[in-house]
Design a protein around this motif. Structure first.
Motif, PDB file in Angstrom:
ATOM      1  N   ASP A 119      -9.032  -6.979  -6.337  1.00  0.00           N
ATOM      2  CA  ASP A 119      -9.155  -8.483  -5.937  1.00  0.00           C
ATOM      3  C   ASP A 119      -8.039  -9.222  -6.706  1.00  0.00           C
ATOM      4  N   LEU A 120      -7.546  -9.032  -7.853  1.00  0.00           N
ATOM      5  CA  LEU A 120      -6.457  -9.859  -8.241  1.00  0.00           C
ATOM      6  C   LEU A 120      -5.376  -9.578  -7.344  1.00  0.00           C
ATOM      7  N   LEU A 121      -4.942  -8.304  -7.109  1.00  0.00           N
ATOM      8  CA  LEU A 121      -3.694  -7.992  -6.377  1.00  0.00           C
ATOM      9  C   LEU A 121      -3.746  -8.592  -4.897  1.00  0.00           C
ATOM     10  N   ASP A 122      -5.039  -8.703  -4.387  1.00  0.00           N
ATOM     11  CA  ASP A 122      -5.452  -9.280  -2.885  1.00  0.00           C
ATOM     12  C   ASP A 122      -4.716 -10.818  -2.944  1.00  0.00           C
ATOM     13  N   LYS A 123      -5.079 -11.450  -4.063  1.00  0.00           N
ATOM     14  CA  LYS A 123      -4.541 -12.860  -4.234  1.00  0.00           C
ATOM     15  C   LYS A 123      -3.314 -13.060  -4.647  1.00  0.00           C
ATOM     16  N   CYS A 124      -2.515 -11.985  -5.054  1.00  0.00           N
ATOM     17  CA  CYS A 124      -0.924 -12.041  -5.316  1.00  0.00           C
ATOM     18  C   CYS A 124      -0.253 -12.345  -4.156  1.00  0.00           C
ATOM     19  N   THR A 125       0.390 -13.433  -3.865  1.00  0.00           N
ATOM     20  CA  THR A 125       1.336 -13.536  -2.799  1.00  0.00           C
ATOM     21  C   THR A 125       2.385 -14.639  -3.271  1.00  0.00           C
ATOM     22  N   GLY A 126       3.835 -14.139  -2.927  1.00  0.00           N
ATOM     23  CA  GLY A 126       4.665 -15.233  -3.187  1.00  0.00           C
ATOM     24  C   GLY A 126       5.120 -14.778  -4.664  1.00  0.00           C
ATOM     25  N   GLU A 127       5.539 -15.941  -5.254  1.00  0.00           N
ATOM     26  CA  GLU A 127       6.095 -16.142  -6.515  1.00  0.00           C
ATOM     27  C   GLU A 127       4.741 -16.499  -7.470  1.00  0.00           C
ATOM     28  N   ILE A 128       4.429 -15.545  -8.455  1.00  0.00           N
ATOM     29  CA  ILE A 128       3.205 -15.885  -9.180  1.00  0.00           C
ATOM     30  C   ILE A 128       3.587 -15.696 -10.753  1.00  0.00           C
ATOM     31  N   ASP A 129       2.620 -16.208 -11.612  1.00  0.00           N
ATOM     32  CA  ASP A 129       2.889 -15.960 -12.985  1.00  0.00           C
ATOM     33  C   ASP A 129       2.090 -14.572 -13.432  1.00  0.00           C
ATOM     34  N   PHE A 130       2.663 -13.576 -13.529  1.00  0.00           N
ATOM     35  CA  PHE A 130       1.915 -12.104 -13.695  1.00  0.00           C
ATOM     36  C   PHE A 130       0.845 -12.229 -14.853  1.00  0.00           C
ATOM     37  N   VAL A 131       1.013 -13.162 -15.959  1.00  0.00           N
ATOM     38  CA  VAL A 131       0.242 -13.217 -17.233  1.00  0.00           C
ATOM     39  C   VAL A 131      -1.142 -14.014 -16.538  1.00  0.00           C
ATOM     40  N   THR A 132      -0.886 -15.217 -16.117  1.00  0.00           N
ATOM     41  CA  THR A 132      -1.958 -15.908 -15.753  1.00  0.00           C
ATOM     42  C   THR A 132      -3.099 -15.290 -14.644  1.00  0.00           C
ATOM     43  N   GLU A 133      -2.329 -14.721 -13.781  1.00  0.00           N
ATOM     44  CA  GLU A 133      -2.759 -14.241 -12.420  1.00  0.00           C
ATOM     45  C   GLU A 133      -3.292 -12.673 -12.304  1.00  0.00           C
ATOM     46  N   VAL A 134      -2.583 -11.910 -13.531  1.00  0.00           N
ATOM     47  CA  VAL A 134      -2.998 -10.680 -13.404  1.00  0.00           C
ATOM     48  C   VAL A 134      -3.489 -10.004 -14.849  1.00  0.00           C
ATOM     49  N   ALA A 135      -2.490 -10.067 -15.613  1.00  0.00           N
ATOM     50  CA  ALA A 135      -2.746  -9.416 -16.967  1.00  0.00           C
ATOM     51  C   ALA A 135      -3.883 -10.229 -17.679  1.00  0.00           C
ATOM     52  N   ALA A 136      -3.955 -11.577 -17.764  1.00  0.00           N
ATOM     53  CA  ALA A 136      -5.117 -12.228 -18.587  1.00  0.00           C
ATOM     54  C   ALA A 136      -6.459 -12.015 -17.871  1.00  0.00           C
ATOM     55  N   PRO A 137      -6.657 -12.300 -16.483  1.00  0.00           N
ATOM     56  CA  PRO A 137      -7.971 -12.193 -15.766  1.00  0.00           C
ATOM     57  C   PRO A 137      -8.613 -10.832 -16.049  1.00  0.00           C
ATOM     58  N   LEU A 138      -7.867  -9.471 -16.043  1.00  0.00           N
ATOM     59  CA  LEU A 138      -8.215  -8.517 -16.125  1.00  0.00           C
ATOM     60  C   LEU A 138      -9.314  -8.228 -17.170  1.00  0.00           C
ATOM     61  N   PRO A 139      -8.810  -8.306 -18.358  1.00  0.00           N
ATOM     62  CA  PRO A 139      -9.752  -7.985 -19.610  1.00  0.00           C
ATOM     63  C   PRO A 139     -10.926  -9.027 -19.717  1.00  0.00           C
ATOM     64  N   LEU A 140     -10.481 -10.142 -19.227  1.00  0.00           N
ATOM     65  CA  LEU A 140     -11.635 -11.302 -19.205  1.00  0.00           C
ATOM     66  C   LEU A 140     -12.849 -11.173 -18.054  1.00  0.00           C
ATOM     67  N   TYR A 141     -12.324 -10.686 -16.997  1.00  0.00           N
ATOM     68  CA  TYR A 141     -13.543  -9.974 -16.235  1.00  0.00           C
ATOM     69  C   TYR A 141     -14.251  -8.920 -16.916  1.00  0.00           C
ATOM     70  N   LYS A 352      -7.379   1.527 -22.426  1.00  0.00           N
ATOM     71  CA  LYS A 352      -6.476   2.468 -21.917  1.00  0.00           C
ATOM     72  C   LYS A 352      -6.889   2.639 -20.537  1.00  0.00           C
ATOM     73  N   LEU A 353      -8.078   2.581 -20.357  1.00  0.00           N
ATOM     74  CA  LEU A 353      -8.811   2.793 -18.817  1.00  0.00           C
ATOM     75  C   LEU A 353      -8.172   1.542 -18.035  1.00  0.00           C
ATOM     76  N   GLU A 354      -8.210   0.349 -18.649  1.00  0.00           N
ATOM     77  CA  GLU A 354      -7.904  -0.808 -17.907  1.00  0.00           C
ATOM     78  C   GLU A 354      -6.310  -0.866 -17.554  1.00  0.00           C
ATOM     79  N   LEU A 355      -5.675  -0.261 -18.589  1.00  0.00           N
ATOM     80  CA  LEU A 355      -3.960  -0.437 -18.218  1.00  0.00           C
ATOM     81  C   LEU A 355      -3.725   0.952 -17.351  1.00  0.00           C
ATOM     82  N   ARG A 356      -4.801   1.822 -17.507  1.00  0.00           N
ATOM     83  CA  ARG A 356      -4.217   3.063 -16.527  1.00  0.00           C
ATOM     84  C   ARG A 356      -4.427   2.768 -14.936  1.00  0.00           C
ATOM     85  N   VAL A 357      -5.814   1.863 -14.894  1.00  0.00           N
ATOM     86  CA  VAL A 357      -6.103   1.625 -13.464  1.00  0.00           C
ATOM     87  C   VAL A 357      -5.171   0.521 -12.866  1.00  0.00           C
ATOM     88  N   LEU A 358      -4.748  -0.419 -13.704  1.00  0.00           N
ATOM     89  CA  LEU A 358      -3.831  -1.656 -13.327  1.00  0.00           C
ATOM     90  C   LEU A 358      -2.643  -1.066 -12.893  1.00  0.00           C
TER      91      LEU A 358
END
Length: 394
Positions: A119-141, A352-358
């Motif tokens: 879901d996060l990667l579906d929303k990633c297009t063009g130029e983004i901030d990897f921290v706020t758009e991918v790295a941060a939301p994953l563990p928070l979800y 480790k599960l989160e990092l592996r899947v990501l």
């Protein structure tokens, strides 16, 4: 060599001072570090593990586990948190909290984590901030899933966590008071969650933790609030900064990114190598409980002893070619989740599960991802954090 292992400006500009840490491992592995206050800096893998596994000799409770000294009132309050406890108190608390982190519970999250990543990667297009758009939301979800909290609450958790760990960073908080206020807001949030589950029990970690175990033991209100606080910070910051630091490491080592894209199953070993390389938690503090010798140095009772995981994880006595980032490194006995003993990270399997899947999904779905601007680091000697990582999604 001039030694200053806690200069926050250095961490903000270039990360851990690996040049100093390398010199210390070779020349002064247990080093009396001058400053206000002074402390023993422990930099070698063997010694960090020894300190970590002997809570009776190196206490987390006497003066807490964080680097900065605290007043007696704050010390008394923070001792209710597992992070700042020694056995047997810590053993009791951990046995209760373990009920929420069984292999079955964590294993059942894999497909959910994969769906979040997609879901996060579906929303990633063009130029983004990897921290706020991918790295941060994953563990928070994932934290919202564990707590049974609405996904909409992730922004609140993100803000509170930043304010608590970023008290020395101008982008997150301007004073320790703001960090304390954020902690109080988390306490109130935890109380609300507990009240909801008492009224309407569900199959989630909150319900399990507020119910008595087989011996009739349960967490009291303060203990539960502090557990949620620890989960919001530890369960978020470590994975988030391992993910962003790992992505930066792959950009810095494009041959390793090419290997991962060619074989996404390498994400299994890449997850551990990322934690070793990044060492999301740089240090923890302990207090010597007696006069003793460590690394040939005489340590007095109540001396401040600080272990540096970022250093231990690059100890050439343990890791061949320690200065090489190798996503297929195996075995990889890193101590990015702690050096063993009582305080070994409770959520290490989940992280480790989160990092592996990501990273598996990144390699499969975004193989042309590339860095498009400089990374900005957190001004902290505690968390090896990245605040911003501009990327372009090809």
């Amino acid at each position: 060599m001039h030694i200053d292992l806690v200069d926050r400006d250095r961490y903000a500009s270039s990360g851990p001072p690996h040049d100093q840490l390398t010199w210390l491992r070779a020349n002064s592995p247990v080093h009396w570090h001058q400053g206000e206050p002074s402390f023993w800096a422990v930099t070698r893998y063997e010694d960090v593990v020894h300190v970590s596994r002997h809570s009776d000799l190196f206490s987390s409770a006497r003066k807490l586990a964080l680097f900065d000294d605290a007043g007696e009132e704050q010390v008394a309050m923070q001792r209710l948190m597992m992070l700042n406890q020694d056995p047997p108190e810590h053993t009791r608390r951990r046995s209760l909290v373990n009920r929420g982190f069984t292999p079955r519970t964590i294993g059942a999250l894999e497909q959910h984590i994969r769906d979040i990543c997609d879901d996060l990667l579906d929303k990633c297009t063009g130029e983004i901030d990897f921290v706020t758009e991918v790295a941060a939301p994953l563990p928070l979800y994932v934290i919202c899933e564990l707590l049974g909290a609405p996904v909409a609450d992730r922004d609140k958790l993100f803000t509170w966590s930043n304010r608590m760990i970023g008290t020395q960073d101008p982008d997150y908080a301007s004073s320790p008071q703001q960090g304390s206020t954020a902690a109080m807001e988390v306490y109130a949030y935890a109380n609300q969650l507990a009240a909801q589950r008492r009224a309407n029990p569900r199959d989630d970690i909150v319900t399990r933790l507020i119910q008595p175990d087989e011996n009739g033991e349960t967490l009291d209100e303060n203990e539960f609030d502090l557990f949620v606080l620890l989960l919001v910070v530890a369960g978020n910051e470590t994975t988030r900064n391992a993910a962003s630091g790992g992505m930066l490491a792959l950009f810095d080592h494009p041959d390793q990114w090419d290997r991962l894209v060619a074989d996404p199953t390498l994400a299994r070993t890449a997850a551990d190598e990322i934690v070793r390389w990044v060492s999301p938690v740089n240090l923890f503090r302990r207090t010597s409980t007696t006069s003793q010798v460590l690394g040939g140095q005489p340590i007095k009772e109540n001396d401040k002893v600080v272990v540096f995981y970022a250093s231990a994880n690059r100890d050439t006595a343990v890791f061949p070619n320690a200065e090489v980032f190798d996503i297929s490194r195996d075995p990889n006995p890193h101590i990015g989740f702690g050096g063993g003993g009582a305080h070994f990270c409770l959520g290490n399997h989940l992280a480790k599960l989160e990092l592996r899947v990501l990273f598996e999904q990144l390699a499969r779905r975004r193989p042309r991802l590339h860095q498009s601007g400089p990374a900005r680091r957190l001004r902290s000697n505690f968390i090896n954090g990245i605040k911003e990582l501009p990327v372009t999604v090809g």
